[in-house]
Design an enzyme around this catalytic site. Structure first.
Site, PDB file in Angstrom:
ATOM      1  N   VAL A 599       1.246  -1.016  -0.540  1.00  0.00           N
ATOM      2  CA  VAL A 599       0.088  -0.120   0.152  1.00  0.00           C
ATOM      3  C   VAL A 599       0.847   1.070  -0.101  1.00  0.00           C
ATOM      4  O   VAL A 599       0.836   2.314  -0.802  1.00  0.00           O
ATOM      5  CB  VAL A 599      -0.735   0.169   1.021  1.00  0.00           C
ATOM      6  CG1 VAL A 599      -1.671   1.477   1.589  1.00  0.00           C
ATOM      7  CG2 VAL A 599      -1.992  -1.046   1.131  1.00  0.00           C
ATOM      8  N   HIS A 600       1.876   1.227   1.164  1.00  0.00           N
ATOM      9  CA  HIS A 600       2.712   2.084   0.363  1.00  0.00           C
ATOM     10  C   HIS A 600       3.520   1.950  -0.457  1.00  0.00           C
ATOM     11  O   HIS A 600       3.724   3.751  -0.735  1.00  0.00           O
ATOM     12  CB  HIS A 600       4.136   2.147   1.730  1.00  0.00           C
ATOM     13  CG  HIS A 600       3.122   1.806   3.430  1.00  0.00           C
ATOM     14  ND1 HIS A 600       2.652   1.519   3.719  1.00  0.00           N
ATOM     15  CD2 HIS A 600       3.625   3.507   4.191  1.00  0.00           C
ATOM     16  CE1 HIS A 600       2.688   2.458   5.379  1.00  0.00           C
ATOM     17  NE2 HIS A 600       3.707   3.544   5.154  1.00  0.00           N
ATOM     18  N   GLU A 601       3.716   1.634  -1.373  1.00  0.00           N
ATOM     19  CA  GLU A 601       4.337   1.697  -2.344  1.00  0.00           C
ATOM     20  C   GLU A 601       3.876   2.359  -3.620  1.00  0.00           C
ATOM     21  O   GLU A 601       3.735   2.846  -4.557  1.00  0.00           O
ATOM     22  CB  GLU A 601       4.835   0.498  -3.265  1.00  0.00           C
ATOM     23  CG  GLU A 601       5.660   0.730  -4.497  1.00  0.00           C
ATOM     24  CD  GLU A 601       6.733   1.448  -4.627  1.00  0.00           C
ATOM     25  OE1 GLU A 601       7.266   1.744  -5.622  1.00  0.00           O
ATOM     26  OE2 GLU A 601       7.185   1.401  -3.200  1.00  0.00           O
TER      27      GLU A 601
END
Length: 663
Positions: A599-601
């Protein structure tokens, strides 16, 4: 409805800070630390009742045939005597004992009890389910069997089984203030409250110095490259964000349909839920890319979309599970009412053994004497027992969908009362009514305002809204954001967009500015914005973060710096993966860590419009750092561990900035 006897005591479910320290061998990240599971021991009593005709030889033969048929059912092809297991020996002894009972009627009571107990033990050894045991008992007393008033007598045996059920600790809310709240620090006479004041004085001086330098360099403090990024397409961004919030109403509509009984959450509701969530996220990403917003707008809109996605997921999932609990409550109450029709003395669990002995003694007496001389009271007692058995079977039929197939369960008043009490407690809303009293538009919008990513029927509330407190947090947000803007415009942009500066030198120059920005972003989100929304929604739990600055490892930081997201992934990813996919705690923690990294990426992919995976790699690189932090030598020196933690925090953000900008 009758009052439920023996309600289960309320259990303390507060989350212990040391909860996660016992499981250091598994992998976890910020939002997915292992929530320890407790195994609760449950003692279950299973009663097998056989209706035996008084004085009828064929009734005893039928009983023998019944035991033989059950024996064949559990052991279709018994092995030879030389290879017979302990369970096989038990089954063999059961059949032999029952056959011997047919030739020795004078010792009938002992033989029948031994046979029934042996059969129950063998079925447990072979892993038989409660539903199979109940079906076997029901087949031996089919509707065609004469009633107890026609000369039948009930002989019961009781088997006690100890099972373990997994109990999960869930995040709980309580009224508390944030750690950096000035009022709370003054109230508690915090010894560092003076440093808190000094910090903001220094930050004010830092802002004035930066403002002066920026004015000297370009002739203006505002209006540079970053300011143009902020102002570009600002009106469309505001309208889009408002539409994003309005679109979350589809979650309320879905739960409304489920509460009306038009849709069952399992499985149709779950399919609709995940389809809605996928479309929600895809539309937000597609809209961001189509509008071609710069990185500021793209990052804000994508992060807000993910936040709203987590909120609607928790709302649908939690209310969907409550709808299933309501169905279970109705079945349990119907079963309880069915059993309560029997006289209290016949459903008293404490008198089961005495009634079994009494009925067995009477069976001996009946077979030793002429059956025509049996008193009327015996027939009444037998009729009462038959009534109880039929009521228990009817209750079991009502609960057949809620009884696990891999556990042994007894239908009795004490267990049903505890279950009903537990279900009613889970379904109780803020106003004291049961679910779905909470499925209202007002409750849904209140949940959207509450700074929590996990939905609950009841939150701790404050008595009033303090306008001065909201104003203070708003001013703090504006002032801190101004410092954030000045730092980025004056210290970061000139470095990352200068091709003459080498990556290594840029990394050194960006250490302090990125750390300053990190601290200010943390303060804006978790101390200013979250507290402001908490005050507006009268949300009393302000524990949005803990003392992460004292962490000695990255797994501890993962649990402390972002409590709302940590609680969400703890409940809806880590715990759900264990319950739904039966993962181990280590695998569930790794899966949650991996999802968080993805999700961060994803956010960086939307912001940069490229797939670089730099953030994903750095997130996964925390795994060996966590392993190093659990080293005994490091843990025995907390100051060294805290220094290593801060070194990692200093290196991470500028390394990401250099990697993405130079790429």
């Amino acid at each position: 409805m009758d009052e439920y006897p023996n309600p289960r005591p309320v259990e303390d479910s507060s989350e212990d800070d040391a909860l996660y320290q016992d499981h250091q061998g598994h992998l976890s990240d910020a939002h997915a630390h292992a929530l320890l599971d407790e195994d609760t021991t449950t003692t279950t009593t299973t009663t097998t009742t056989t209706i035996l005709p008084k004085g009828a030889k064929n009734g005893l033969n039928n009983l023998v045939a019944h035991h033989q048929s059950v024996h064949q059912k559990y052991q279709p092809s018994p092995p030879s005597d030389g290879n017979r297991s302990e369970a096989d020996e038990t089954l063999h002894e059961t059949t032999t004992t029952t056959q011997k009972a047919s030739t020795e009627p004078s010792n009938l009571r002992v033989r029948l009890q031994e046979a029934d107990r042996s059969m129950m033990g063998s079925s447990l050894l072979n892993g038989s389910s409660s539903a199979t045991s109940l079906a076997s008992t029901r087949s031996s007393t089919s509707p065609g069997t004469p009633s107890s008033t026609d000369g039948y007598h009930a002989i019961s045996t009781t088997s006690t089984v100890t099972t373990k059920k997994r109990k999960v600790r869930r995040p709980t809310f309580e009224a508390r203030s944030s750690r950096l709240d000035p009022e709370q620090m003054a109230k508690n006479e915090d010894p560092f409250r003076g440093f808190h004041t000094l910090f903001w004085i220094v930050m004010g001086a830092y802002g004035l110095i930066t403002f002066d330098q920026e004015w000297t360099r370009v002739g203006k403090a505002f209006g540079g490259t970053l300011f143009s990024s902020f102002s570009q397409d600002a009106i469309i961004l505001a309208v889009s964000d408002f539409g994003l919030v309005l679109s979350t109403g589809v979650a309320f509509l879905l739960i409304k349909f489920i509460s009306k009984g038009w849709i069952r959450y399992r499985v149709a509701g779950m399919v609709i839920q995940h389809c809605v969530q996928v479309l929600f996220l895809l539309f937000a990403i597609a809209w961001t890319i189509w509008r071609d917003w710069p990185w500021v707008q793209s990052g804000f809109f994508t992060l807000h979309a993910i936040t709203m996605l987590m909120k609607i997921h928790s709302y649908i999932a939690y209310n969907g599970e409550l709808s299933e609990k309501l169905i279970q409550l109705k079945k349990s109450e119907a079963a309880y009412a069915q059993i309560k029709k029997v006289e209290p003395r016949t459903v008293d669990d404490d008198s089961d053994d005495s009634r079994s002995d009494s009925s067995s003694n009477h069976a001996d007496h009946t077979y030793d004497h002429d059956t025509t001389d049996s008193p009327t009271s015996d027939n009444e007692q037998d009729a009462s027992r038959l009534h109880h058995r039929l009521a228990s079977e009817a209750a079991a039929a009502l609960l057949q969908d809620t009884i696990p197939s891999d556990s042994t369960t007894t239908i009795n008043t004490s267990q049903l009362a505890a279950e009903i009490d537990d279900l009613r407690s889970d379904l109780k809303c803020q106003n004291g009514e049961l679910w779905p009293a909470n499925v209202t538009v007002a409750n849904f919008w209140d949940y959207l305002l509450v700074p929590s990513l996990i939905y609950e029927l009841q939150y701790p509330r404050t008595s009033r809204i303090r306008p001065l407190y909201v104003f203070e947090k708003s001013v703090a947000t504006l002032g801190t954001f101004t410092l954030l803007y000045l730092t980025t415009e004056h210290y970061i942009y000139p470095v990352v967009f200068d091709p003459t500066i080498s990556p290594l030198r840029a990394l050194v120059l960006l250490l302090i500015p990125f750390m300053m920005n990190y601290l200010m972003i943390f303060y804006i989100i978790f101390e200013c914005i979250c507290n402001a929304f908490a005050e507006l929604s009268c949300f009393a739990d302000r524990n949005f973060y803990e003392d992460w600055w004292n962490c000695v490892s990255f797994d501890e930081w993962a649990r402390k710096w972002n409590k709302p997201v940590h609680h969400f992934l703890l409940r809806h990813v880590y715990d759900s993966s264990i319950e739904s996919f039966h993962l181990s705690k280590s695998n569930a923690a790794f899966a949650t860590f991996f999802l968080s990294s993805c999700v961060h990426e994803l956010v960086m992919m939307v912001v940069t419009r490229k797939v670089r995976l730099y953030l994903f790699v750095l997130q996964m690189f925390q795994l060996p750092l966590i392993w190093m932090g659990n080293n005994k030598t490091i843990r025995e020196t907390p100051r060294l561990a805290n220094a290593l933690f801060w070194m990692g925090m200093f290196m991470g953000p500028p390394l990401l900035g250099v990697a993405y900008c130079y790429a």
